[in-house]
Design a protein around this motif. Structure first.
Motif, PDB file in Angstrom:
ATOM      1  N   TYR A  39       0.696  -1.350  -0.146  1.00  0.00           N
ATOM      2  CA  TYR A  39       0.021   0.035   0.042  1.00  0.00           C
ATOM      3  C   TYR A  39       0.655   0.730  -0.088  1.00  0.00           C
ATOM      4  CZ  TYR A  39      -3.166   4.017   1.696  1.00  0.00           C
ATOM      5  OH  TYR A  39      -3.843   4.527   1.934  1.00  0.00           O
ATOM      6  N   ILE A  44      -0.814   5.675  -2.367  1.00  0.00           N
ATOM      7  CA  ILE A  44      -2.143   6.161  -2.487  1.00  0.00           C
ATOM      8  C   ILE A  44      -2.632   6.531  -1.707  1.00  0.00           C
ATOM      9  CG2 ILE A  44      -2.949   4.703  -3.891  1.00  0.00           C
ATOM     10  CD1 ILE A  44      -3.506   2.371  -2.614  1.00  0.00           C
ATOM     11  N   TYR A  46      -6.262   5.931   0.925  1.00  0.00           N
ATOM     12  CA  TYR A  46      -7.564   5.603   1.130  1.00  0.00           C
ATOM     13  C   TYR A  46      -7.452   4.904   2.768  1.00  0.00           C
ATOM     14  CZ  TYR A  46     -11.462   3.394  -0.143  1.00  0.00           C
ATOM     15  OH  TYR A  46     -12.622   2.866  -0.716  1.00  0.00           O
ATOM     16  N   PHE A  60      -7.749  -5.764  -2.768  1.00  0.00           N
ATOM     17  CA  PHE A  60      -7.916  -4.233  -3.226  1.00  0.00           C
ATOM     18  C   PHE A  60      -6.563  -3.440  -3.648  1.00  0.00           C
ATOM     19  CE2 PHE A  60      -6.519  -0.070  -1.584  1.00  0.00           C
ATOM     20  CZ  PHE A  60      -7.306   1.244  -1.891  1.00  0.00           C
ATOM     21  N   LEU A  61      -5.389  -3.803  -3.450  1.00  0.00           N
ATOM     22  CA  LEU A  61      -4.482  -3.501  -3.859  1.00  0.00           C
ATOM     23  C   LEU A  61      -4.075  -4.362  -5.555  1.00  0.00           C
ATOM     24  CD1 LEU A  61      -1.826  -4.410  -1.290  1.00  0.00           C
ATOM     25  CD2 LEU A  61      -3.063  -2.060  -1.566  1.00  0.00           C
ATOM     26  N   GLU A  64      -6.245  -1.741  -7.326  1.00  0.00           N
ATOM     27  CA  GLU A  64      -5.641  -0.539  -7.373  1.00  0.00           C
ATOM     28  C   GLU A  64      -4.704  -0.421  -8.596  1.00  0.00           C
ATOM     29  OE1 GLU A  64      -5.317   2.894  -5.347  1.00  0.00           O
ATOM     30  OE2 GLU A  64      -7.054   1.763  -5.561  1.00  0.00           O
ATOM     31  N   GLY A  68      -5.074   1.427 -12.488  1.00  0.00           N
ATOM     32  CA  GLY A  68      -3.621   3.079 -12.107  1.00  0.00           C
ATOM     33  C   GLY A  68      -3.347   2.106 -13.657  1.00  0.00           C
ATOM     34  N   PRO A  74     -10.215   6.894  -9.730  1.00  0.00           N
ATOM     35  CA  PRO A  74     -11.006   5.962  -9.154  1.00  0.00           C
ATOM     36  C   PRO A  74     -12.365   6.305  -8.819  1.00  0.00           C
ATOM     37  CG  PRO A  74      -9.280   5.788  -8.147  1.00  0.00           C
ATOM     38  CD  PRO A  74      -8.514   7.187  -9.680  1.00  0.00           C
ATOM     39  N   ARG A 130     -14.755   1.972  -4.254  1.00  0.00           N
ATOM     40  CA  ARG A 130     -12.674   3.029  -4.115  1.00  0.00           C
ATOM     41  C   ARG A 130     -13.473   2.702  -5.634  1.00  0.00           C
ATOM     42  NH1 ARG A 130      -9.038   5.805  -3.937  1.00  0.00           N
ATOM     43  NH2 ARG A 130      -7.368   5.288  -4.835  1.00  0.00           N
ATOM     44  N   ASN A 131     -13.749   2.258  -6.803  1.00  0.00           N
ATOM     45  CA  ASN A 131     -13.608   2.746  -7.864  1.00  0.00           C
ATOM     46  C   ASN A 131     -14.700   2.942  -8.994  1.00  0.00           C
ATOM     47  OD1 ASN A 131     -10.903   2.038  -8.150  1.00  0.00           O
ATOM     48  ND2 ASN A 131     -11.671   0.142  -7.624  1.00  0.00           N
TER      49      ASN A 131
END
Lengths: 208, 85
Positions: A39, A44, A46, A60-61, A64, A68, A74, A130-131
């Protein structure tokens, strides 16, 4: 049969990260967990990440990194995206943590913050929130990573999912400090970013 | 009272997984919810558990919680008057 395309692939194990098959260097701080190190390397902001269980953090990672690469923000609403995930242990890693909060009748304090992650499909929700992914999301349990099932499900998700052009699909497993993630961004259309076709061979290629 | 405030800050950081935050970053008078620390409804439930587990205070009335969890300073005042452990 429709042909689909892998735009990018992220693999996370308990000590390595690969993006599109290339190993990524992660700067490690001793005092924090492996997932927190990833992370921090992604740079980021968050704060909700720290409230997630390990399964959600892992998914999540990976998401991300894929998002990206997609170049989309997002905050941008994504009505034609869908999230389909598989794993073996469901939310057992977090279920065990929750069980510890209720194991001792003399010290019985069930944790609400741990309880909310005692479902495997929460990770699809965390990624979607998140997105701003508005399409359908689903999580399935299967015995082991199976490229054939992943391929078939991707095919159904994009060919039968009305209005869906992008999938985040893959394997997101976390149990007892062992992280095993392979997540793909798959599309209907081939473009300049496509790395290979969505098929059994393409999927297995990134299961490093 | 200062030591209770410090203890609460540390406990809240740990219980609510505010991993990127240090006790000195938290203003004891800032609102816990909304603008201040930005806590959510699950955090509120976790604070209720914390009150009972650490200080023996059982909150049964949600409206009571709204008042008590205004800030760390308000929480500390309430705990010092009502704690049973």
């Amino acid at each position: 049969m429709a042909e689909l395309f892998i735009q990018s692939a992220v693999r996370i194990t308990s000590d390595q990260v690969w993006v599109d098959g290339e190993k990524i260097s992660i700067k490690k701080e001793e005092e924090v967990s492996w997932l927190t190190n990833i992370y921090r390397n992604l740079d980021i902001q968050y704060p909700k990440f720290f409230k997630m269980d390990n399964l959600c953090k892992a998914g999540f990672l990976a998401a991300e990194m894929l998002m990206g690469k997609s170049g989309l923000e997002p905050t941008e609403e994504k009505r034609d995206w869908s999230v389909l995930l598989f794993n073996r242990s469901s939310s057992l890693d977090n279920d065990q943590s929750y069980q510890q909060t209720i194991a001792d009748s003399a010290n019985y304090f069930p944790s609400p913050a741990v309880f909310v992650y005692t479902l495997s499909n929460i990770v699809t929700g965390e990624i979607a929130i998140r997105n701003k992914i508005m399409g359908e999301s689903c999580s399935y349990i299967m015995d082991n990573f199976d490229a054939d099932i992943l391929y078939e499900t991707g095919l159904i998700g994009l060919s039968e999912g009305k209005g869906i052009d992008h999938l985040l699909i893959g394997w997101v497993e976390f149990l007892d400090d062992t992280c095993d993630v392979l997540l793909f961004h798959v599309t209907k259309e081939k473009n300049g970013k496509t790395i290979c076709p969505w098929n059994n061979v393409g999927i297995k290629k990134f299961f490093l | 009272m200062d030591s209770l405030i410090q203890e609460l800050k540390e406990e809240i950081i740990q219980s609510l997984n505010l991993e990127d935050m240090k006790p000195e970053d938290i203003d004891a008078n800032a609102p816990l919810f909304g603008e201040g620390l930005g806590l959510d409804s699950i955090d509120a439930l976790e604070l209720i558990v914390l009150m009972e587990r650490n200080y023996g205070i059982k909150l049964n009335n949600a409206n009571e919680g709204k008042e008590i969890f205004k800030s760390i300073q308000v929480m500390a005042d309430y705990i010092s008057k009502n704690r049973t452990k």
